[in-house]
Enzyme design. Sequence first.
Site, PDB file in Angstrom:
ATOM      1  N   TYR A  71      51.583  -0.940  40.856  1.00 57.23           N
ATOM      2  CA  TYR A  71      50.257  -1.296  40.357  1.00 57.23           C
ATOM      3  C   TYR A  71      49.470  -2.027  41.443  1.00 57.23           C
ATOM      4  O   TYR A  71      48.273  -1.816  41.593  1.00 57.23           O
ATOM      5  CB  TYR A  71      50.368  -2.155  39.092  1.00 57.23           C
ATOM      6  CG  TYR A  71      50.860  -1.360  37.908  1.00 57.23           C
ATOM      7  CD1 TYR A  71      49.968  -0.635  37.125  1.00 57.23           C
ATOM      8  CD2 TYR A  71      52.205  -1.319  37.578  1.00 57.23           C
ATOM      9  CE1 TYR A  71      50.414   0.116  36.046  1.00 57.23           C
ATOM     10  CE2 TYR A  71      52.658  -0.580  36.503  1.00 57.23           C
ATOM     11  CZ  TYR A  71      51.760   0.144  35.733  1.00 57.23           C
ATOM     12  OH  TYR A  71      52.206   0.890  34.673  1.00 57.23           O
ATOM     13  N   GLU A  95      60.164  15.673  38.885  1.00 56.54           N
ATOM     14  CA  GLU A  95      59.602  15.690  40.233  1.00 56.54           C
ATOM     15  C   GLU A  95      60.666  15.443  41.297  1.00 56.54           C
ATOM     16  O   GLU A  95      60.692  16.112  42.334  1.00 56.54           O
ATOM     17  CB  GLU A  95      58.461  14.678  40.341  1.00 56.54           C
ATOM     18  CG  GLU A  95      57.259  15.084  39.496  1.00 56.54           C
ATOM     19  CD  GLU A  95      56.070  14.169  39.658  1.00 56.54           C
ATOM     20  OE1 GLU A  95      56.046  13.338  40.587  1.00 56.54           O
ATOM     21  OE2 GLU A  95      55.125  14.298  38.842  1.00 56.54           O
ATOM     22  N   CYS A 115      49.584   9.181  35.977  1.00 57.29           N
ATOM     23  CA  CYS A 115      49.827   7.741  35.821  1.00 57.29           C
ATOM     24  C   CYS A 115      51.328   7.449  35.671  1.00 57.29           C
ATOM     25  O   CYS A 115      51.755   6.316  35.865  1.00 57.29           O
ATOM     26  CB  CYS A 115      49.028   7.169  34.651  1.00 57.29           C
ATOM     27  SG  CYS A 115      49.299   7.969  33.082  1.00 57.29           S
ATOM     28  N   HIS A 116      52.122   8.489  35.397  1.00 57.00           N
ATOM     29  CA  HIS A 116      53.575   8.285  35.317  1.00 57.00           C
ATOM     30  C   HIS A 116      54.172   7.920  36.680  1.00 57.00           C
ATOM     31  O   HIS A 116      55.289   7.425  36.745  1.00 57.00           O
ATOM     32  CB  HIS A 116      54.271   9.535  34.745  1.00 57.00           C
ATOM     33  CG  HIS A 116      54.097  10.768  35.579  1.00 57.00           C
ATOM     34  ND1 HIS A 116      52.986  11.588  35.445  1.00 57.00           N
ATOM     35  CD2 HIS A 116      54.877  11.319  36.532  1.00 57.00           C
ATOM     36  CE1 HIS A 116      53.104  12.609  36.296  1.00 57.00           C
ATOM     37  NE2 HIS A 116      54.240  12.458  36.973  1.00 57.00           N
ATOM     38  N   ASN A 128      44.228   6.496  30.457  1.00 54.87           N
ATOM     39  CA  ASN A 128      44.134   7.790  31.132  1.00 54.87           C
ATOM     40  C   ASN A 128      44.125   8.896  30.075  1.00 54.87           C
ATOM     41  O   ASN A 128      45.104   9.086  29.363  1.00 54.87           O
ATOM     42  CB  ASN A 128      45.338   7.954  32.075  1.00 54.87           C
ATOM     43  CG  ASN A 128      45.417   9.332  32.688  1.00 54.87           C
ATOM     44  OD1 ASN A 128      44.500  10.132  32.617  1.00 54.87           O
ATOM     45  ND2 ASN A 128      46.559   9.622  33.306  1.00 54.87           N
TER      46      ASN A 128
END
Length: 158
Positions: free
Chosen positions: A96, A154, A127-128, A119
């Site tokens: 953050y 990912e 945002c993950h 979001n």
Amino acid sequence: MKNVFYYETQLGRIGIADNGSSITDIFFADNETPGDAAGMVQKETSLIKEAGKQIVEYLNGDRKEFDLPLGVEGTPFQKAAWDALLTIPYGETRSYKQMAELVGNPKACRAIGLANNRNPISIVIPCHRVIGANGKLVGYGGGLHIKEQLLAIEKQNL
């Protein structure tokens, strides 16, 4: 007027909405709903169908970038925060604090968290990929278990 359609995925039921020219919302239907959901028409448009196809490709590890017109509504700070999210490469994370620095306000860590929480286009606006300064997973509208799954997809497909 917005259109919305729902798809069953390995992460659960996902809702996708458009305004006729751009995607406006992607949300985990079991956990969250857009504020204007009551006024949406349930209809699978060609744009929603394309977004659904791209999300399935992403979840299967076959897509790393999305190619969709996005129509987000928010404050100038929220839009800046969401634009910054789009710069985080696939398979990477940022804190953050790093995101606050990226939008030019190093002390805005909490504001970044609030913007991420609002979001409207989950997964596509990633945002993950934002985690706590200590490396731990914190906060996600779809639930931390979904955030963990998205990051695992990912990592596995880098």
